[in-house]
Design an enzyme around this catalytic site. Structure first.
Site, mmCIF file in Angstrom:
data_model
loop_
_atom_site.group_PDB
_atom_site.id
_atom_site.type_symbol
_atom_site.label_atom_id
_atom_site.label_comp_id
_atom_site.label_asym_id
_atom_site.label_seq_id
_atom_site.Cartn_x
_atom_site.Cartn_y
_atom_site.Cartn_z
ATOM 1 N N LYS A 83 0.881 -1.168 0.000
ATOM 2 C CA LYS A 83 0.000 0.000 0.000
ATOM 3 C C LYS A 83 0.915 1.213 0.000
ATOM 4 O O LYS A 83 2.081 1.126 0.397
ATOM 5 C CB LYS A 83 -0.846 -0.013 1.278
ATOM 6 C CG LYS A 83 -2.045 0.879 1.240
ATOM 7 C CD LYS A 83 -3.299 0.133 0.816
ATOM 8 C CE LYS A 83 -4.498 1.060 0.786
ATOM 9 N NZ LYS A 83 -5.744 0.368 0.470
ATOM 10 N N GLY A 183 -25.346 3.075 4.084
ATOM 11 C CA GLY A 183 -24.509 3.719 3.070
ATOM 12 C C GLY A 183 -24.916 3.287 1.679
ATOM 13 O O GLY A 183 -24.643 2.161 1.255
ATOM 14 N N GLY A 185 -23.849 4.379 -1.233
ATOM 15 C CA GLY A 185 -22.878 4.952 -2.166
ATOM 16 C C GLY A 185 -22.691 4.002 -3.339
ATOM 17 O O GLY A 185 -23.609 3.266 -3.713
ATOM 18 N N LYS A 186 -21.481 3.993 -3.880
ATOM 19 C CA LYS A 186 -21.227 3.171 -5.075
ATOM 20 C C LYS A 186 -21.488 1.694 -4.787
ATOM 21 O O LYS A 186 -22.214 1.025 -5.519
ATOM 22 C CB LYS A 186 -19.779 3.385 -5.535
ATOM 23 C CG LYS A 186 -19.511 4.810 -6.031
ATOM 24 C CD LYS A 186 -18.131 4.957 -6.636
ATOM 25 C CE LYS A 186 -17.018 4.902 -5.614
ATOM 26 N NZ LYS A 186 -17.011 6.024 -4.647
ATOM 27 N N VAL A 187 -20.922 1.191 -3.698
ATOM 28 C CA VAL A 187 -21.087 -0.231 -3.391
ATOM 29 C C VAL A 187 -22.501 -0.514 -2.896
ATOM 30 O O VAL A 187 -23.145 -1.472 -3.345
ATOM 31 C CB VAL A 187 -20.053 -0.696 -2.333
ATOM 32 C CG1 VAL A 187 -20.251 -2.173 -2.037
ATOM 33 C CG2 VAL A 187 -18.627 -0.441 -2.793
ATOM 34 N N GLY A 188 -22.978 0.318 -1.985
ATOM 35 C CA GLY A 188 -24.300 0.097 -1.381
ATOM 36 C C GLY A 188 -25.403 0.024 -2.432
ATOM 37 O O GLY A 188 -26.350 -0.747 -2.303
HETATM 38 N N1 LIG Z 1 -15.488 0.907 -3.892
HETATM 39 C C1 LIG Z 1 -14.809 -0.205 -3.694
HETATM 40 O O1 LIG Z 1 -14.420 -0.904 -4.635
HETATM 41 C C2 LIG Z 1 -14.511 -0.668 -2.288
HETATM 42 C C3 LIG Z 1 -13.710 -1.812 -2.121
HETATM 43 C C4 LIG Z 1 -13.463 -2.281 -0.826
HETATM 44 C C5 LIG Z 1 -13.996 -1.592 0.252
HETATM 45 N N2 LIG Z 1 -14.757 -0.465 0.061
HETATM 46 C C6 LIG Z 1 -15.298 0.226 1.241
HETATM 47 O O2 LIG Z 1 -16.721 0.196 1.188
HETATM 48 C C7 LIG Z 1 -17.250 1.402 1.730
HETATM 49 C C8 LIG Z 1 -18.152 2.074 0.704
HETATM 50 O O3 LIG Z 1 -17.387 2.361 -0.454
HETATM 51 P P1 LIG Z 1 -18.016 3.190 -1.672
HETATM 52 O O4 LIG Z 1 -17.044 3.064 -2.778
HETATM 53 O O5 LIG Z 1 -19.436 2.780 -1.875
HETATM 54 O O6 LIG Z 1 -17.950 4.663 -1.080
HETATM 55 P P2 LIG Z 1 -18.927 5.890 -1.414
HETATM 56 O O7 LIG Z 1 -18.219 7.095 -0.909
HETATM 57 O O8 LIG Z 1 -19.384 5.844 -2.823
HETATM 58 O O9 LIG Z 1 -20.222 5.594 -0.505
HETATM 59 C C9 LIG Z 1 -20.276 5.765 0.874
HETATM 60 C C10 LIG Z 1 -21.697 6.201 1.215
HETATM 61 O O10 LIG Z 1 -21.832 6.213 2.627
HETATM 62 C C11 LIG Z 1 -22.575 7.368 2.993
HETATM 63 N N3 LIG Z 1 -22.294 7.688 4.389
HETATM 64 C C12 LIG Z 1 -21.221 8.329 4.919
HETATM 65 N N4 LIG Z 1 -21.342 8.430 6.244
HETATM 66 C C13 LIG Z 1 -22.515 7.829 6.575
HETATM 67 C C14 LIG Z 1 -23.186 7.603 7.804
HETATM 68 N N5 LIG Z 1 -22.693 8.021 8.954
HETATM 69 N N6 LIG Z 1 -24.376 6.960 7.764
HETATM 70 C C15 LIG Z 1 -24.899 6.528 6.591
HETATM 71 N N7 LIG Z 1 -24.305 6.716 5.398
HETATM 72 C C16 LIG Z 1 -23.128 7.363 5.397
HETATM 73 C C17 LIG Z 1 -22.138 8.416 2.005
HETATM 74 O O11 LIG Z 1 -23.070 9.479 1.920
HETATM 75 C C18 LIG Z 1 -22.047 7.612 0.712
HETATM 76 O O12 LIG Z 1 -23.268 7.594 0.013
HETATM 77 C C19 LIG Z 1 -16.039 2.241 2.154
HETATM 78 O O13 LIG Z 1 -15.764 1.973 3.513
HETATM 79 C C20 LIG Z 1 -14.914 1.687 1.296
HETATM 80 O O14 LIG Z 1 -13.653 1.851 1.904
HETATM 81 C C21 LIG Z 1 -15.044 -0.005 -1.190
#
Ligand SMILES: NC(=O)c1ccc[n+]([C@@H]2O[C@H](COP(=O)([O-])OP(=O)(O)OC[C@H]3O[C@@H](n4cnc5c(N)ncnc54)[C@H](O)[C@@H]3O)[C@@H](O)[C@H]2O)c1
Length: 360
Positions: A83, A183, A185-188
Site C-alpha cells: 500500500k 450507506g 454509495g457506489k457499493v451500497g
Molecule cells: N469501492 C470499492 O471498490 C470498495 C472496495 C473495498 C472496500 N470499500 C469500502 O466500502 C465502503 C463504501 O465504499 P463506496 O465506494 O461505496 O464509497 P462511497 O463514498 O461511494 O459511498 C459511501 C456512502 O456512505 C454514505 N455515508 C457516509 N457516512 C454515513 C453515515 N454516517 N451513515 C450513513 N451513510 C453514510 C455516504 O453518503 C455515501 O453515500 C467504504 O468503507 C470503502 O472503503 C469499497
C-alpha cells in the site's frame, strides 16, 4: 509503530520493504509499504491524505499494507500485499507533476509493487501515474483499465453474505430476509440491486439526500430510515455496513438485532474486543477484508488485461472462501477473523515456499 521486528519474534515476519519518496518541487511526500511478496508482486492502493504527522502516515501505510497481504491471499490472487500513502491534502497539492513523480518512484521498484486507487485517489489519477509506470491498475476503461471497482466489490459482498446466511439459516438465499444497508454509495447501490433481485427486503440509510433520492427512484420498495442508529435497532436479519470504518463499536453492537454482519466498509471492527462482543451476542461477522475483496480482484485482473467475466467468476468464489472460513472458525473455536488470518497465513506460507524450488 516500528518497521523492523525482532528475529526472535515467532509471529508474522513483518514488512519486507518500506520506501520513503520525496520530490520537493512538486511537494510529493510518499511512503510505499511492501508487507509481503510471498505470493507475487505487492498490490494495494495509494491513499492521499493530510495526515497529522509523518508517524501517522507511516503507521497507516504499515497497517494497510499488512491488511492487503491478507486480503489478496484470501482472494486467491497471485499477489502480495502493499500500500502507499501520499502525505498531503489532495485538494491543495495534487498535480500532474506530483502524480507523475510518484509514478516514477513506483516504477523504480521494478514491479515489486503495483498501485491502484484508494481514499483521495481516483481512476483519472491512475491514468496520470501510468504515464510514468507500468505497475499501476485501476485505470480508466479508455486506458485498458477495469474502471469502477465497486461493481465487483458489491458482487463479492453479496456472495459473502449468502455464505454467512447459509451458515446461520441453512440456505444461502436471502429471499424474505430483512437486510440493513448502511450507506447507499457506489457499493451500497449495487448491493441493494443484488439483494432486491434475490427477493430480500432492504432497509437502508444514508446521510446524503441524493443517495436517498436514488433509492426512492430506483427501488421504491426499499424502506428508508433516519440514520445508522435507527437501522441497527431495526428488526433486520443482516447488517451490511457500506459507509465508513468502525461501524461495529461499543454503541452499535449491543443495539444490533441482526444475526449476520456482512458489508463492504473497511475496518468495521472499532477495536479488537468487539469481536468477542459480537460472538457473545450470537452475531456472525463475515470479516470485511474477506467479503469486500471483489474490488481488488477487479483491479488485479487488469494486470492480465481486463476481462470482466473472468474477474466476476473470481469474485463469485468469495462465497466459497467465506464458507470455508466460517467452518474453520467453528472447528477451531475461534472468531471468523482469526480463522481468516490463519487461512491467509497458511496460503502465504504454503504457496510462497514454492519459490524455494530452483527453476534452473
Ligand atoms: N469501492 C470499492 O471498490 C470498495 C472496495 C473495498 C472496500 N470499500 C469500502 O466500502 C465502503 C463504501 O465504499 P463506496 O465506494 O461505496 O464509497 P462511497 O463514498 O461511494 O459511498 C459511501 C456512502 O456512505 C454514505 N455515508 C457516509 N457516512 C454515513 C453515515 N454516517 N451513515 C450513513 N451513510 C453514510 C455516504 O453518503 C455515501 O453515500 C467504504 O468503507 C470503502 O472503503 C469499497
Amino acid at each position: 509503530m516500528g518497521v523492523f521486528v525482532s528475529t526472535d519474534d515467532p509471529g508474522p515476519a513483518g514488512h519486507e520493504q518500506v520506501v520513503f519518496c520525496q520530490d520537493r518541487q512538486s511537494g510529493l511526500k510518499a511512503i510505499i509499504g511492501i508487507y509481503s511478496t510471498a505470493l507475487g508482486p505487492a498490490l494495494g492502493g495509494t491513499r492521499f491524505y493530510p495526515y497529522a504527522s509523518e508517524e501517522a502516515a507511516l503507521a497507516d501505510v504499515l497497517d494497510l499494507s499488512r491488511g492487503m497481504a491478507y486480503k489478496n491471499a484470501l482472494a486467491g490472487l497471485d499477489l502480495g500485499g502493499g500500500k502507499a500513502v501520499i502525505w498531503g491534502d489532495p485538494d491543495q497539492v495534487k498535480s500532474e507533476a506530483l502524480l507523475r513523480a510518484y509514478g516514477r518512484f513506483v516504477q523504480s521498484l521494478g514491479g515489486r509493487y503495483y498501485t491502484a486507487c484508494d481514499v483521495g485517489t481516483y481512476v483519472a489519477d491512475m491514468d496520470v501515474v501510468a504515464r510514468e509506470t507500468r505497475y499501476v491498475t485501476g485505470r480508466s476503461v479508455e486506458h485498458g483499465g477495469a474502471g469502477d471497482s465497486s461493481v465487483l466489490t458489491a458482487w463479492g459482498v453479496f456472495q459473502g453474505m449468502r455464505a454467512a446466511a447459509e451458515h446461520v439459516w441453512g440456505s444461502p438465499s436471502l429471499r424474505g430476509r430483512r437486510v440493513g444497508v448502511a450507506g447507499l454509495g457506489k457499493v451500497g447501490r449495487h448491493l441493494t440491486g443484488h439483494l432486491v433481485d434475490d427477493g430480500a427486503e432492504v432497509v437502508a440509510t444514508d446521510v446524503d439526500p441524493r443517495a436517498l433520492e436514488w433509492a426512492r427512484t430506483n427501488h421504491p420498495g426499499v424502506t428508508l430510515v433516519a440514520d445508522t442508529a435507527a437501522l441497527v435497532a431495526a428488526d433486520i436479519d443482516v447488517y451490511a455496513p457500506c459507509a465508513l470504518g468502525g461501524a461495529l463499536n461499543d454503541e452499535t453492537v449491543p443495539a444490533l438485532r441482526a444475526r449476520v454482519v456482512a458489508g463492504a466498509a473497511n475496518n468495521q471492527l472499532a477495536h479488537p474486543g468487539i469481536e468477542k462482543l459480537l460472538a457473545d451476542r450470537g452475531i456472525l461477522y463475515a470479516p470485511d477484508y474477506v467479503v469486500n475483496a471483489g474490488g481488488v480482484i477487479q483491479v488485479a485482473d487488469e494486470i492480465e488485461g481486463f476481462n470482466f467475466d473472468r474477474a466476476k467468476l473470481r469474485a463469485t468464489r468469495i462465497f466459497d472462501t467465506t464458507r470455508q472460513i466460517l467452518r474453520l472458525a467453528d472447528d477451531e473455536g475461534v472468531p471468523p477473523a482469526v480463522a481468516a488470518d490463519r487461512l491467509a497465513e497458511r496460503r502465504m506460507a504454503d504457496v510462497g515456499r514454492l519459490r524455494a524450488i530452483h527453476l534452473g
